[in-house]
Write a protein that holds these residues in place. Structure first.
Motif, PDB file in Angstrom:
ATOM      1  N   ASP A  51       0.826  -1.206   0.000  1.00 23.08           N
ATOM      2  CA  ASP A  51       0.000   0.000   0.000  1.00 23.08           C
ATOM      3  C   ASP A  51       0.863   1.260   0.000  1.00 23.08           C
ATOM      4  OD1 ASP A  51      -2.228  -1.581   0.050  1.00 23.08           O
ATOM      5  OD2 ASP A  51      -2.603  -1.370   2.195  1.00 23.08           O
ATOM      6  N   LYS A  52       1.910   1.254   0.801  1.00 22.83           N
ATOM      7  CA  LYS A  52       2.805   2.418   0.861  1.00 22.83           C
ATOM      8  C   LYS A  52       3.485   2.652  -0.476  1.00 22.83           C
ATOM      9  CE  LYS A  52       3.800   2.406   5.825  1.00 22.83           C
ATOM     10  NZ  LYS A  52       4.819   2.170   6.878  1.00 22.83           N
ATOM     11  N   PHE A  54       2.218   1.828  -3.377  1.00 23.61           N
ATOM     12  CA  PHE A  54       1.172   2.317  -4.274  1.00 23.61           C
ATOM     13  C   PHE A  54       0.949   3.817  -4.096  1.00 23.61           C
ATOM     14  CE2 PHE A  54      -3.333   3.419  -4.822  1.00 23.61           C
ATOM     15  CZ  PHE A  54      -3.510   3.118  -6.161  1.00 23.61           C
ATOM     16  N   TYR A  55       0.984   4.294  -2.856  1.00 20.40           N
ATOM     17  CA  TYR A  55       0.646   5.690  -2.567  1.00 20.40           C
ATOM     18  C   TYR A  55       1.824   6.653  -2.690  1.00 20.40           C
ATOM     19  CZ  TYR A  55      -4.153   5.052  -1.026  1.00 20.40           C
ATOM     20  OH  TYR A  55      -5.504   4.798  -1.003  1.00 20.40           O
ATOM     21  N   LYS A  56       3.038   6.149  -2.811  1.00 17.01           N
ATOM     22  CA  LYS A  56       4.204   7.022  -2.676  1.00 17.01           C
ATOM     23  C   LYS A  56       4.255   8.136  -3.726  1.00 17.01           C
ATOM     24  CE  LYS A  56       7.507   4.020  -5.160  1.00 17.01           C
ATOM     25  NZ  LYS A  56       7.971   4.952  -6.186  1.00 17.01           N
ATOM     26  N   ASP A  57       3.681   7.909  -4.914  1.00 22.12           N
ATOM     27  CA  ASP A  57       3.713   8.936  -5.963  1.00 22.12           C
ATOM     28  C   ASP A  57       2.369   9.654  -6.112  1.00 22.12           C
ATOM     29  OD1 ASP A  57       6.376   8.361  -6.630  1.00 22.12           O
ATOM     30  OD2 ASP A  57       5.748   6.691  -7.906  1.00 22.12           O
ATOM     31  N   LYS A  58       1.443   9.385  -5.219  1.00 27.66           N
ATOM     32  CA  LYS A  58       0.135  10.027  -5.288  1.00 27.66           C
ATOM     33  C   LYS A  58       0.204  11.446  -4.727  1.00 27.66           C
ATOM     34  CE  LYS A  58      -1.900   6.294  -6.834  1.00 27.66           C
ATOM     35  NZ  LYS A  58      -2.420   6.214  -8.211  1.00 27.66           N
ATOM     36  N   GLU A  59      -0.723  12.277  -5.189  1.00 22.08           N
ATOM     37  CA  GLU A  59      -0.767  13.667  -4.698  1.00 22.08           C
ATOM     38  C   GLU A  59      -0.969  13.703  -3.187  1.00 22.08           C
ATOM     39  OE1 GLU A  59      -3.361  17.786  -5.292  1.00 22.08           O
ATOM     40  OE2 GLU A  59      -3.847  15.990  -6.477  1.00 22.08           O
ATOM     41  N   HIS A  60      -1.863  12.838  -2.701  1.00 24.12           N
ATOM     42  CA  HIS A  60      -2.088  12.721  -1.263  1.00 24.12           C
ATOM     43  C   HIS A  60      -1.763  11.290  -0.841  1.00 24.12           C
ATOM     44  CE1 HIS A  60      -3.858  16.657  -0.723  1.00 24.12           C
ATOM     45  NE2 HIS A  60      -4.618  16.448  -1.775  1.00 24.12           N
ATOM     46  N   ASN A  61      -0.679  11.139  -0.126  1.00 22.66           N
ATOM     47  CA  ASN A  61      -0.272   9.830   0.380  1.00 22.66           C
ATOM     48  C   ASN A  61      -0.843   9.655   1.777  1.00 22.66           C
ATOM     49  OD1 ASN A  61       1.018   7.568   1.401  1.00 22.66           O
ATOM     50  ND2 ASN A  61       3.038   8.131   0.620  1.00 22.66           N
ATOM     51  N   GLU A 103      -8.670   1.873   3.305  1.00 26.80           N
ATOM     52  CA  GLU A 103      -7.396   1.169   3.274  1.00 26.80           C
ATOM     53  C   GLU A 103      -7.358   0.041   4.305  1.00 26.80           C
ATOM     54  OE1 GLU A 103      -4.755   1.504   1.109  1.00 26.80           O
ATOM     55  OE2 GLU A 103      -6.383   2.555   0.111  1.00 26.80           O
ATOM     56  N   LYS A 286      -2.777   1.410 -20.729  1.00 30.03           N
ATOM     57  CA  LYS A 286      -3.709   1.581 -19.616  1.00 30.03           C
ATOM     58  C   LYS A 286      -4.647   0.382 -19.523  1.00 30.03           C
ATOM     59  CE  LYS A 286      -7.011   4.995 -17.822  1.00 30.03           C
ATOM     60  NZ  LYS A 286      -7.699   6.273 -18.121  1.00 30.03           N
TER      61      LYS A 286
END
Length: 355
Positions: A51-52, A54-61, A103, A286
């Protein structure tokens, strides 16, 4: 006034494993139980690392805002999401405080699949938003949140459900944001469902089925776009998504040229296919990513539905003369069937209903 996000605490009990523990009378049986619980712990920790990532490049982690801690105590475990020092205005406060539940629910679903597979058992528990602290190294958990979540599990979760505390339920804004997050997954899904005794429980099956349903819809939308915009039909899409395509147009060109020759594709159609790779959305790539994600979610979901049906059916027969125990499996049977009925588009899950 800005404030820190809410804290969440789960107390979860493996239903029926207390009885099995009574039969642990030698080291071999004790080791087997300990290894089983270690497996649960490693599973939760491993999922969190994924999960971490997956979120590392997201605008809001979400992991920039929360620390998630888990501790196993005998045949139960405590999970808490502890807010960091970030301060938020009211809208973001409710948005991120409730989003973390989505999550945590995925983690619980993965854990449930493991417990069902290994032991044929289910979970019940409670959820609180009061304070809890966990000392992972010494396997200790303390706080009001733990007491409240444990009380919900022990006093009211008489069937295999994970209950929401009344103070969370009575907060209109919290429930509104839970509903909004649920709608992002599917119109037939709410992360918490109301039971006949007016308690609300965590709808983990609906969560996974809605996620799969949404992924399938995205796949169909892209498939239709490929057909309409690039004249690429479903058969050709299936062949294309098996190709080793990547984000390098040069490498893709070589792969595709060989593909065009092998499949007798005209120059005109070949140009359209290649144009699709240059599309700003990278539509074929995609589509390929969505297919890969669906395959993973579909495999996990189907396995869990199989374990559900197998264990519920077996125990409905096994405990047919015990009203107290049979109630639990009757409830699970109803929950399984109702969850499947909400997603008629996923016709391949219909066979997992209990007749």
């Amino acid at each position: 006034m800005k404030k820190k996000l809410m804290q969440w605490t789960y107390f979860l009990d493996i239903l029926g494993y207390g009885e099995e523990q009574k039969n642990i009378d030698n080291q071999e049986k004790a080791d087997a139980f300990i290894n089983f619980m270690k497996g649960s712990k490693y599973l939760i920790e491993g999922q969190e690392q994924l999960d971490k990532f997956f979120y590392k490049d997201k605008e809001h982690n979400i992991y920039d805002y929360y620390d998630v801690k888990t501790v196993f105590i005998s045949d139960s475990f405590v999970l808490t999401a502890i807010p960091k020092e970030n301060l938020f205005d009211e809208e973001d406060y409710y948005y991120f405080s409730t989003f973390i539940i989505m999550e945590l629910t995925f983690k619980i679903f993965i854990l449930l699949e493991y417990i069902l597979k290994e032991k044929g058992l289910f979970l019940r528990g409670g959820i609180s938003k009061k304070f809890t602290d966990i000392d992972i190294e010494n396997s200790l958990a303390v706080g009001k949140g733990l007491i409240e979540a444990y009380s919900l599990e022990s006093k009211f979760a008489n069937v295999p459900r994970i209950l929401l505390s009344k103070d969370i339920l009575n907060d209109f804004k919290i429930m509104e944001f839970f509903l909004n997050h649920s709608k992002n997954y599917s119109e037939n899904f709410s992360i918490f469902k109301k039971d006949k005794d007016n308690f609300y429980y965590l709808d983990y099956l609906g969560y996974m089925l809605s996620f799969l349903n949404k992924s399938e819809r995205n796949r169909l939308n892209i498939q239709n776009e490929l057909e309409d915009k690039y004249s690429i039909n479903e058969e050709l899409i299936q062949k294309l998504q098996k190709l080793p395509l990547n984000n390098s147009i040069v490498n893709n060109k070589t792969v595709l040229e060989n593909f065009f020759i092998e499949n007798n594709i005209s120059v005109e159609k070949a140009k359209k296919i290649f144009a699709s790779l240059k599309d700003t959305d990278g539509i074929i790539l995609k589509y390929k990513d969505i297919i890969k994600n669906i395959q993973i979610v579909k495999k996990t979901t189907i396995e869990t539905l199989e374990y559900f049906k197998e264990n519920i059916t077996k125990n409905l027969t096994k405990y047919s003369g015990d009203d107290k125990i049979i109630e639990k499996y009757m409830w699970l049977s109803k929950y399984l069937n109702e969850s499947i009925s909400l997603f008629p588009e996923l016709d391949f899950i219909e066979s997992y209903k209990i007749k």
